[in-house]
Design a protein around this motif. Structure first.
Motif, short mmCIF file in Angstrom:
data_model
loop_
_atom_site.label_atom_id
_atom_site.label_comp_id
_atom_site.label_asym_id
_atom_site.label_seq_id
_atom_site.Cartn_x
_atom_site.Cartn_y
_atom_site.Cartn_z
N ALA A 35 0.83 -1.20 0.00
CA ALA A 35 0.00 0.00 0.00
C ALA A 35 0.87 1.25 0.00
O ALA A 35 1.83 1.34 0.74
CB ALA A 35 -0.92 -0.01 1.22
N ASP A 36 0.50 2.20 -0.84
CA ASP A 36 1.27 3.43 -0.89
C ASP A 36 0.83 4.38 0.21
O ASP A 36 -0.19 4.19 0.86
CB ASP A 36 1.18 4.06 -2.28
CG ASP A 36 -0.25 4.49 -2.63
OD1 ASP A 36 -1.18 4.16 -1.89
OD2 ASP A 36 -0.41 5.17 -3.66
N LYS A 37 1.60 5.43 0.40
CA LYS A 37 1.32 6.39 1.47
C LYS A 37 -0.03 7.07 1.28
O LYS A 37 -0.73 7.34 2.25
CB LYS A 37 2.43 7.45 1.54
CG LYS A 37 3.72 6.93 2.08
CD LYS A 37 3.61 6.72 3.55
CE LYS A 37 4.96 6.28 4.11
NZ LYS A 37 4.84 5.85 5.48
N GLN A 67 -2.98 7.04 4.04
CA GLN A 67 -3.57 8.27 4.56
C GLN A 67 -5.09 8.25 4.39
O GLN A 67 -5.83 8.65 5.29
CB GLN A 67 -2.99 9.49 3.84
CG GLN A 67 -1.56 9.80 4.18
CD GLN A 67 -1.44 10.59 5.46
OE1 GLN A 67 -2.33 11.36 5.82
NE2 GLN A 67 -0.36 10.40 6.18
N GLN A 68 -5.54 7.77 3.25
CA GLN A 68 -6.98 7.71 2.98
C GLN A 68 -7.66 6.74 3.94
O GLN A 68 -8.73 7.04 4.48
CB GLN A 68 -7.22 7.29 1.53
CG GLN A 68 -8.67 7.35 1.12
CD GLN A 68 -8.86 6.99 -0.34
OE1 GLN A 68 -7.90 6.85 -1.09
NE2 GLN A 68 -10.10 6.83 -0.74
N ASP A 69 -7.05 5.58 4.17
CA ASP A 69 -7.60 4.61 5.12
C ASP A 69 -7.67 5.21 6.52
O ASP A 69 -8.67 5.06 7.23
CB ASP A 69 -6.77 3.33 5.16
CG ASP A 69 -6.83 2.54 3.86
OD1 ASP A 69 -7.74 2.79 3.04
OD2 ASP A 69 -5.95 1.67 3.67
N ALA A 70 -6.61 5.89 6.92
CA ALA A 70 -6.57 6.50 8.25
C ALA A 70 -7.64 7.57 8.39
O ALA A 70 -8.34 7.64 9.41
CB ALA A 70 -5.19 7.09 8.52
N ARG A 71 -7.80 8.41 7.38
CA ARG A 71 -8.82 9.46 7.42
C ARG A 71 -10.22 8.86 7.54
O ARG A 71 -11.05 9.35 8.30
CB ARG A 71 -8.74 10.34 6.18
CG ARG A 71 -7.65 11.35 6.23
CD ARG A 71 -7.77 12.35 5.07
NE ARG A 71 -6.70 13.30 5.15
CZ ARG A 71 -5.56 13.19 4.49
NH1 ARG A 71 -5.35 12.16 3.68
NH2 ARG A 71 -4.62 14.10 4.63
N VAL A 129 -3.50 13.73 14.73
CA VAL A 129 -3.20 12.30 14.72
C VAL A 129 -2.32 11.96 13.53
O VAL A 129 -1.30 11.28 13.66
CB VAL A 129 -4.49 11.44 14.71
CG1 VAL A 129 -4.17 9.97 14.46
CG2 VAL A 129 -5.24 11.61 16.01
N LEU A 130 -2.71 12.42 12.34
CA LEU A 130 -1.95 12.13 11.13
C LEU A 130 -0.54 12.71 11.19
O LEU A 130 0.41 12.09 10.71
CB LEU A 130 -2.69 12.65 9.90
CG LEU A 130 -4.03 11.96 9.59
CD1 LEU A 130 -4.73 12.66 8.44
CD2 LEU A 130 -3.82 10.50 9.31
N ASP A 131 -0.41 13.89 11.81
CA ASP A 131 0.91 14.50 11.95
C ASP A 131 1.78 13.75 12.96
O ASP A 131 3.00 13.72 12.83
CB ASP A 131 0.79 15.96 12.40
CG ASP A 131 0.22 16.86 11.32
OD1 ASP A 131 0.19 16.44 10.14
OD2 ASP A 131 -0.21 17.98 11.66
N LEU A 149 -10.00 -1.99 8.71
CA LEU A 149 -11.31 -1.37 8.91
C LEU A 149 -11.82 -0.68 7.65
O LEU A 149 -13.00 -0.36 7.56
CB LEU A 149 -11.25 -0.37 10.07
CG LEU A 149 -11.13 -0.98 11.46
CD1 LEU A 149 -10.91 0.08 12.50
CD2 LEU A 149 -12.36 -1.82 11.78
N SER A 150 -10.96 -0.45 6.68
CA SER A 150 -11.40 0.17 5.44
C SER A 150 -11.81 -0.86 4.39
O SER A 150 -12.44 -0.52 3.40
CB SER A 150 -10.30 1.07 4.87
OG SER A 150 -9.21 0.30 4.43
#
Length: 170
Positions: free
Chosen positions: A30-32, A36-40, A73-75, A95-96
């Motif tokens: 998985a790329d960054k 990021q999209q999954d985390a958001r 959180v992302l930072d 979860l995504s």
């Protein structure tokens, strides 16, 4: 848990285990951007449930607090130990995805489509689960999200906290 939910959860867990070899390469590659999209996606769904009662009452302020907390959180994620980063990224990924989300939550709907009450029940079931992995997911997410929220100076007033002042020694 109803019998039907238990059976569906068992079927989903079996299917997840059967496809585990297929999911691992997808996660490893998985790329960054996708991470990021999954985390958001996960953070946007779980933040309102975890921060329930701590958020401002005005809708605009509430949305701003949720956005700033998600960004905090992302930072902060890159500063966590590599093992914790990997575990969180794996949780966000699982979860995504529809099949693994069904196994972990018992719902086919995305986390964002669940009502706030359903999200609270989900988090409660993770907290009280006999599976240590779900308990770890709950406590890890809760600590991370609360730290990101209350780590912002804008929310210190609710805690009656004032930052210490440091003097320079001459």
């Amino acid at each position: 848990m109803q019998r039907r939910q238990f059976i569906m959860l068992g079927l989903a867990a079996g299917a997840t285990l059967a496809t585990g070899l297929t999911l691992y390469p997808m996660l490893a590659g998985a790329d960054k951007n996708q991470q990021q999209q999954d985390a958001r996606l996960v953070l946007d769904a779980l933040l309102p449930a975890i921060l329930l009662g701590a958020l401002p009452t005005a809708e605009a302020e509430q949305q701003q607090a949720l956005r700033s907390t998600r960004q905090a959180v992302l930072d902060y994620l890159p500063f966590l130990p590599k093992r914790q980063q990997a575990e969180l990224q794996q949780l966000f990924f699982l979860l995504s995805q529809q099949l693994t989300r069904l196994a972990l939550t018992g719902h086919v709907l995305t986390l964002g489509e669940l009502s706030l009450e359903q999200r609270l029940q989900l988090l409660s079931s993770w907290r009280d689960s006999y599976l240590q992995l779900l308990q770890q997911a709950y406590h890890g997410l809760r600590e991370l999200l609360l730290a990101a929220y209350y780590g912002q100076p804008a929310h210190w007033q609710a805690l009656a906290y004032t930052a210490p002042e440091f003097r320079a020694y001459e």
